[in-house]
Write a protein that holds these residues in place. Structure first.
Motif, PDB file in Angstrom:
ATOM      1  N   GLN A 362      49.828  93.362  22.604  1.00  9.28           N
ATOM      2  CA  GLN A 362      48.724  92.655  21.981  1.00  9.28           C
ATOM      3  C   GLN A 362      48.126  93.531  20.875  1.00  9.28           C
ATOM      4  N   GLY A 363      46.820  93.830  20.977  1.00  7.84           N
ATOM      5  CA  GLY A 363      46.174  94.567  19.907  1.00  7.84           C
ATOM      6  C   GLY A 363      46.306  96.071  20.062  1.00  7.84           C
ATOM      7  N   LEU A 364      45.860  96.790  19.037  1.00  3.99           N
ATOM      8  CA  LEU A 364      45.924  98.246  19.058  1.00  3.99           C
ATOM      9  C   LEU A 364      44.995  98.834  20.112  1.00  3.99           C
ATOM     10  N   GLY A 365      43.860  98.174  20.358  1.00  3.06           N
ATOM     11  CA  GLY A 365      42.940  98.683  21.370  1.00  3.06           C
ATOM     12  C   GLY A 365      43.587  98.728  22.739  1.00  3.06           C
ATOM     13  N   ASP A 366      44.304  97.647  23.114  1.00  6.57           N
ATOM     14  CA  ASP A 366      45.011  97.634  24.394  1.00  6.57           C
ATOM     15  C   ASP A 366      46.083  98.715  24.431  1.00  6.57           C
ATOM     16  N   TYR A 367      46.797  98.874  23.339  1.00  7.02           N
ATOM     17  CA  TYR A 367      47.857  99.876  23.286  1.00  7.02           C
ATOM     18  C   TYR A 367      47.269 101.257  23.541  1.00  7.02           C
ATOM     19  N   ILE A 368      46.172 101.564  22.846  1.00  8.15           N
ATOM     20  CA  ILE A 368      45.555 102.881  23.007  1.00  8.15           C
ATOM     21  C   ILE A 368      45.041 103.072  24.428  1.00  8.15           C
ATOM     22  N   GLN A 369      44.398 102.064  24.979  1.00 12.38           N
ATOM     23  CA  GLN A 369      43.827 102.191  26.316  1.00 12.38           C
ATOM     24  C   GLN A 369      44.902 102.474  27.372  1.00 12.38           C
ATOM     25  N   PHE A 370      46.032 101.767  27.305  1.00 10.67           N
ATOM     26  CA  PHE A 370      47.051 101.884  28.349  1.00 10.67           C
ATOM     27  C   PHE A 370      48.081 102.972  28.053  1.00 10.67           C
ATOM     28  N   LEU A 371      47.962 103.595  26.896  1.00  7.30           N
ATOM     29  CA  LEU A 371      48.849 104.707  26.559  1.00  7.30           C
ATOM     30  C   LEU A 371      48.726 105.832  27.581  1.00  7.30           C
ATOM     31  N   ARG A 372      47.564 105.963  28.200  1.00 10.13           N
ATOM     32  CA  ARG A 372      47.315 107.044  29.149  1.00 10.13           C
ATOM     33  C   ARG A 372      48.274 107.021  30.346  1.00 10.13           C
ATOM     34  N   PHE A 373      48.897 105.866  30.630  1.00  3.07           N
ATOM     35  CA  PHE A 373      49.776 105.759  31.797  1.00  3.07           C
ATOM     36  C   PHE A 373      51.215 106.178  31.503  1.00  3.07           C
ATOM     37  N   VAL A 374      51.529 106.448  30.237  1.00  2.00           N
ATOM     38  CA  VAL A 374      52.910 106.801  29.887  1.00  2.00           C
ATOM     39  C   VAL A 374      53.371 108.086  30.581  1.00  2.00           C
ATOM     40  N   PRO A 375      52.559 109.159  30.638  1.00  2.00           N
ATOM     41  CA  PRO A 375      53.030 110.354  31.358  1.00  2.00           C
ATOM     42  C   PRO A 375      53.397 110.068  32.819  1.00  2.00           C
ATOM     43  N   MET A 376      52.655 109.186  33.487  1.00  2.00           N
ATOM     44  CA  MET A 376      52.999 108.825  34.858  1.00  2.00           C
ATOM     45  C   MET A 376      54.340 108.094  34.899  1.00  2.00           C
ATOM     46  N   ALA A 377      54.556 107.211  33.927  1.00  2.00           N
ATOM     47  CA  ALA A 377      55.833 106.486  33.878  1.00  2.00           C
ATOM     48  C   ALA A 377      56.986 107.454  33.656  1.00  2.00           C
ATOM     49  N   ALA A 378      56.752 108.496  32.859  1.00  2.00           N
ATOM     50  CA  ALA A 378      57.815 109.460  32.554  1.00  2.00           C
ATOM     51  C   ALA A 378      58.216 110.275  33.774  1.00  2.00           C
TER      52      ALA A 378
END
Length: 616
Positions: A362-378
């Motif tokens: 969706q928007g950039l705000g959602d992208y930025i907010q949920f970016l924090r979970f990428v290290p856990m996914a990795a």
């Protein structure tokens, strides 16, 4: 001139059924009188008598128009094969008769013989190429059978040929334009219809609905209110008016609209869904959740049930019930465009040695907010992160932060700007990560974005305050979250501040402006020079939050779930997503020009204290 399409049945006889019967008594067996009686009976819906008299007429005079009447009457009685027989005789008798071709097309369509039906319509059009009704009838046929592009071409031809006061043709074209997504062109046609029929409430209702689609909210409100004044207080019109009032921030008016709509149509699930959404915005979450569950139960398997489940998720997340919220939040995937790479299966969060594609939705705000979970996914799988172009430089330069450094250096995180990578084996949305990873409430991860400091010359004597007062005007409900610049006067009149605009484009006098051609990295660089960011609920707020910059959020009444009380630590008072955020929310559901006054005044008072403490 008539504003309707030609029919395959000419009902121009002025004599009544009884008058014709009287004449027939004087001239028994007269085929013209028999046919006249058949047509009069047809008009009255007495199709069995129409068949009888038309049958008598064709016995003595088998002309084409008599067979047309016979065939159409048989068709109305459900005798499709008999109707086809009569109408094929009509066409063979007079192949240049467009009424016979139209009638045969109608019978062929009823019989499922669509190729022959279309051929007859095109023959009728060839016979009358300059009359608007014929391309209109063909367009309606094509639209019924899913040929939207061809239908629109014929509809435009019909409108070009139509009289200046023809409404039906314009209405059909406008409906097709709307269905094919050309809302701007549809709005022009609906406006023409309103001009032709200024007292027609349906015309105003249609025009209002289209103006709403285009985001022209004030005009939409005027048109829909006019429809209700003229007498069209239907559930549909009131629902549309309620949605417009919601988008304008007129929540009290919207509640009245939805209440009237549900009174007119009790139990209507679409109206209930909209009413529940409003109740959620009004903070009446328990009532909203109850309605959402009713829609889910009674509309199971429909899009409305999916929307209800997604909206229920926002209630659950607002209340801090994260496990249930993340589960129901997944309903949004059925409402949005598919993720890139439809050839890839969806990742289920299980460990994998092969890379997984992660992307926004969706928007950039959602992208930025949920970016924090990428290290856990990795930790579960190597990640190929699809980054929007406007964020690519910022995410790249943020990889030196502790939260990213290890997974990046280990090769478990790769930034990509194209989804064409052939070695990924599955895909997922960033917004699905909490559900896939079994996350409860978010843990503190700030900062996870950083910027290269800006080279802006700074006046170190004055505090630098960044201000974002509006979001994307293309967002339907932007009016509710954005603030008109004149309402910011209590803040802007404070002396001793270097104001920095965090909006693109025009800014109030004295503001330092963002570069017009900059991406989010340039915006982040500017934020890195600030002492404080004051923002409405836009991507700027998430950017400042993710950078760990001091953030004051000016929030609308009700607000988004991520700023609601369940997203704040009840012991420390800190925001779960951005601990340095401070909330200044509207206290009432008044119209925006009233509701913003109090939180802006509070922010202004807090800013004076901020400046004073900095000076001391």
């Amino acid at each position: 001139m008539k504003d309707h399409a030609p029919t395959s049945f000419d009902m121009a006889e002025e004599a009544s059924y009884d008058e014709l019967k009287a004449r027939l008594a004087e001239k028994p067996g007269d085929p013209l009188l028999l046919h006249g009686i058949a047509k009069a009976a047809f008009v009255q819906g007495r199709f069995d008598q129409a068949v009888g008299y038309a049958g008598l007429a064709v016995r003595t005079d088998p002309r084409a128009e008599f067979h047309v009447t016979l065939g159409l009457a048989l068709l109305r009685l459900g005798h499709v094969e008999a109707a086809l027989g009569a109408l094929r005789v009509a066409v063979l008798t007079d192949p240049s008769n467009p009424s016979a071709q139209l009638a045969l097309s109608e019978a062929c369509e009823a019989a499922g013989q669509l190729v022959e039906a279309e051929a007859s319509l095109r023959m009728a059009l060839d016979l009358r190429p300059l009359e608007a009704g014929y391309p209109l009838v063909l367009s309606q046929f094509l639209a019924r059978h899913g040929y939207a592009t061809e239908a629109l071409t014929m509809a435009r031809r019909a409108t070009r040929l139509a009289a200046d006061d023809d409404v039906t043709t314009r209405q059909h074209e406008a409906t097709l334009l709307n269905a094919t997504g050309d809302h701007a062109a549809a709005e022009k046609r609906f406006a023409e219809i309103c001009a032709l029929r200024p007292t027609d409430p349906a015309a105003w209702a249609n025009h209002g609905a289209m103006l709403f689609e285009l985001g022209r909210l004030d005009e939409a409100c005027t048109a829909l209110e006019e429809a209700t004044v003229l007498g069209l207080s239907t559930a549909e019109t009131l629902t549309n008016l309620g949605l417009v009032h919601m988008a304008l921030g007129h929540l009290a008016e919207a509640e009245k609209d939805f209440s009237k709509a549900i009174a007119l149509r009790p139990g209507d699930l679409r109206v209930m869904l909209n009413q529940a959404t409003l109740l959620n915005d009004l903070g009446r979450r328990e009532e909203a959740a109850d309605l959402f569950r009713q829609v889910m139960q009674n509309a199971s398997g429909t899009v409305d049930a999916v929307r209800a489940r997604f909206n229920l998720a926002t209630v659950e997340l607002a209340e801090g019930r994260f496990p249930e919220g993340w589960r129901d939040f997944e309903a949004r995937r059925l409402l949005l465009q598919p993720l890139p790479r439809p050839d890839l299966p969806d990742w289920d969060g299980s460990p994998s040695e092969k890379p997984v594609l992660l992307c926004g939705e969706q928007g950039l705000g959602d992208y930025i907010q949920f970016l924090r979970f990428v290290p856990m996914a990795a930790e579960r799988a190597p990640i190929h992160l699809l980054v929007p172009e406007s964020l690519a430089a910022l995410v790249e330069q943020s990889l030196v932060l502790p939260v990213w450094k290890q997974i990046h250096e280990s090769g478990r995180l790769k930034l990509i700007t194209s989804a064409s990578d052939k070695i990924v084996v599955a895909k997922a949305s960033l917004l699905s990560l909490p559900s896939l990873l079994g996350v409860g409430r978010p843990s503190e991860a700030v900062p996870y974005l950083r910027a290269t400091p800006s080279l802006v010359l700074q006046n170190t004597q004055l505090p630098r305050i960044g201000l974002c007062w509006s979001g994307n005007p293309g967002y339907r409900f932007d009016r509710r979250r954005s603030i008109a610049p004149d309402l910011l006067e209590p803040l802007l009149k404070i002396d001793g501040v270097q104001w920095v605009s965090l909006n693109r484009g025009q800014a109030p006098s004295g503001f330092e402006r963002l570069p017009e051609d900059g991406d989010m990295a340039a915006t982040a660089a500017r934020i890195s020079t600030l002492d404080l960011v004051i923002s409405v609920d836009t991507a700027i707020a998430h950017l400042a939050g993710a950078m760990g910059a001091p953030l004051w959020l000016l929030n609308r009444f009700g607000g988004d779930w991520r700023w609601a009380e369940g997203n704040w630590d009840q012991q420390t008072g800190r925001h779960l997503w951005y601990p340095q955020a401070w909330l200044f929310a509207q206290e009432t559901a008044d119209r925006p020009d009233i509701a913003w006054r109090e939180p802006v005044a509070r922010a202004a008072e807090a800013l004076r204290s901020f400046i004073a403490s900095r000076a001391s």
